[in-house]
Design a protein around this motif. Sequence first.
Motif, PDB file in Angstrom:
ATOM      1  N   GLN A 167       0.829  -1.210   0.000  1.00 33.45           N
ATOM      2  CA  GLN A 167       0.000   0.000   0.000  1.00 33.45           C
ATOM      3  C   GLN A 167       0.859   1.254   0.000  1.00 33.45           C
ATOM      4  O   GLN A 167       0.570   2.229  -0.704  1.00 33.45           O
ATOM      5  CB  GLN A 167      -0.919  -0.015   1.230  1.00 33.45           C
ATOM      6  N   ALA A 168       1.947   1.248   0.797  1.00 33.02           N
ATOM      7  CA  ALA A 168       2.818   2.422   0.875  1.00 33.02           C
ATOM      8  C   ALA A 168       3.499   2.691  -0.462  1.00 33.02           C
ATOM      9  O   ALA A 168       3.738   3.853  -0.824  1.00 33.02           O
ATOM     10  CB  ALA A 168       3.867   2.232   1.967  1.00 33.02           C
ATOM     11  N   LYS A 195       1.265   8.281   9.575  1.00 33.81           N
ATOM     12  CA  LYS A 195       0.717   7.092  10.253  1.00 33.81           C
ATOM     13  C   LYS A 195       1.477   5.844   9.843  1.00 33.81           C
ATOM     14  O   LYS A 195       1.798   4.985  10.684  1.00 33.81           O
ATOM     15  CB  LYS A 195      -0.776   6.948   9.946  1.00 33.81           C
ATOM     16  N   PHE A 196       1.780   5.712   8.576  1.00 37.94           N
ATOM     17  CA  PHE A 196       2.531   4.549   8.098  1.00 37.94           C
ATOM     18  C   PHE A 196       3.879   4.446   8.811  1.00 37.94           C
ATOM     19  O   PHE A 196       4.231   3.393   9.350  1.00 37.94           O
ATOM     20  CB  PHE A 196       2.736   4.657   6.583  1.00 37.94           C
ATOM     21  N   ALA A 219       8.700  -0.621  -0.229  1.00 40.75           N
ATOM     22  CA  ALA A 219       9.368  -1.656  -1.024  1.00 40.75           C
ATOM     23  C   ALA A 219      10.222  -2.560  -0.148  1.00 40.75           C
ATOM     24  O   ALA A 219      10.262  -3.784  -0.346  1.00 40.75           O
ATOM     25  CB  ALA A 219      10.226  -0.999  -2.108  1.00 40.75           C
ATOM     26  N   HIS A 220      10.901  -1.980   0.830  1.00 39.45           N
ATOM     27  CA  HIS A 220      11.708  -2.790   1.747  1.00 39.45           C
ATOM     28  C   HIS A 220      10.825  -3.743   2.556  1.00 39.45           C
ATOM     29  O   HIS A 220      11.213  -4.894   2.810  1.00 39.45           O
ATOM     30  CB  HIS A 220      12.483  -1.876   2.696  1.00 39.45           C
ATOM     31  N   LEU A 221       9.652  -3.259   2.972  1.00 40.30           N
ATOM     32  CA  LEU A 221       8.748  -4.124   3.735  1.00 40.30           C
ATOM     33  C   LEU A 221       8.278  -5.298   2.881  1.00 40.30           C
ATOM     34  O   LEU A 221       8.223  -6.439   3.361  1.00 40.30           O
ATOM     35  CB  LEU A 221       7.531  -3.324   4.213  1.00 40.30           C
ATOM     36  N   VAL A 222       7.942  -5.032   1.637  1.00 38.93           N
ATOM     37  CA  VAL A 222       7.475  -6.098   0.755  1.00 38.93           C
ATOM     38  C   VAL A 222       8.567  -7.141   0.541  1.00 38.93           C
ATOM     39  O   VAL A 222       8.344  -8.350   0.718  1.00 38.93           O
ATOM     40  CB  VAL A 222       7.018  -5.519  -0.607  1.00 38.93           C
ATOM     41  N   VAL A 255       8.951   7.245   1.571  1.00 32.40           N
ATOM     42  CA  VAL A 255       7.870   6.376   2.040  1.00 32.40           C
ATOM     43  C   VAL A 255       7.677   5.212   1.082  1.00 32.40           C
ATOM     44  O   VAL A 255       7.497   4.055   1.509  1.00 32.40           O
ATOM     45  CB  VAL A 255       6.561   7.179   2.212  1.00 32.40           C
ATOM     46  N   LYS A 256       7.727   5.466  -0.210  1.00 35.36           N
ATOM     47  CA  LYS A 256       7.600   4.401  -1.199  1.00 35.36           C
ATOM     48  C   LYS A 256       8.751   3.398  -1.071  1.00 35.36           C
ATOM     49  O   LYS A 256       8.555   2.182  -1.183  1.00 35.36           O
ATOM     50  CB  LYS A 256       7.582   5.001  -2.609  1.00 35.36           C
ATOM     51  N   THR A 257       9.950   3.906  -0.812  1.00 31.75           N
ATOM     52  CA  THR A 257      11.107   3.028  -0.634  1.00 31.75           C
ATOM     53  C   THR A 257      10.951   2.157   0.601  1.00 31.75           C
ATOM     54  O   THR A 257      11.263   0.955   0.581  1.00 31.75           O
ATOM     55  CB  THR A 257      12.397   3.862  -0.526  1.00 31.75           C
TER      56      THR A 257
END
Length: 251
Positions: A81-82, A146-147, A96-99, A91-93
């Motif tokens: 989602q991020a 929040k993320f 990607a690290h979480l995924v 935030v997008k990066t």
Amino acid sequence: MRSINRTGLVSGTGLIIAALTATLAALIFPIWSYADRAGTGLDTLNAQSVSTQFGPLSALDREFITKVRLAGLWELPAGQQAEERGTTQAVKTAGAHLVEGHTFLDARARNVAARLGLELPNQPNPQQRGWLATLDAAHGTDYDQKFANILRRAHGKVFSVVAQVRANTRNSLVRDLADDANTTVLDHIKVLEATGYVDFDALAQDAATASPPPLTASPAPPGPTASPDSPVPVTPSGTYPLPPAASRPKS
């Protein structure tokens, strides 16, 4: 007569004191006695551990494997989602690290659980579903904040469990998983902080005031169970390398 009365008074007082002393002793003795019989921490450790070919598997070990699985069940979709909703590249990066990281860790946790005969959850717990709902309702900069803070707080709590397990486990598979979790979780902590949205004061206050959380319900003792399927279909981007595994499970 006066002499007799004084003697009686003294005798009566002595009997009362003796009775009170005996009552107090009776109250104290069971407390000491049952506390002594309750068992030591070592007794509890042994009672809650099961033997495996990879070493004893404790209740904390089983809780840890469950926590790794639960983390992937909600942090992986949160990362996806991020990547889509984040308003900054940082935030997008982080997403990607979480995924990438939780795709890797989830596979590791399911592999370890299958080899130990543990059944793992297939859905996030109620608290984690609440976090996802909070993120679903947020947009713009509010979403970014929040993320970063929800995920950073969650990773900080998992990080402390990883350290405790890595320091004390007697099971070689769990030790290897803790190594990989340490590498991945630390990477996630760093990229979340790199967003610039993490409120460190709130993190410190939360840690100082939080009561010890209850243990996650441990999976059942080892038995013939099937490894759960991956909860979310994910196609790795190929542009972000997986965190290097500190170890791999032995064949």
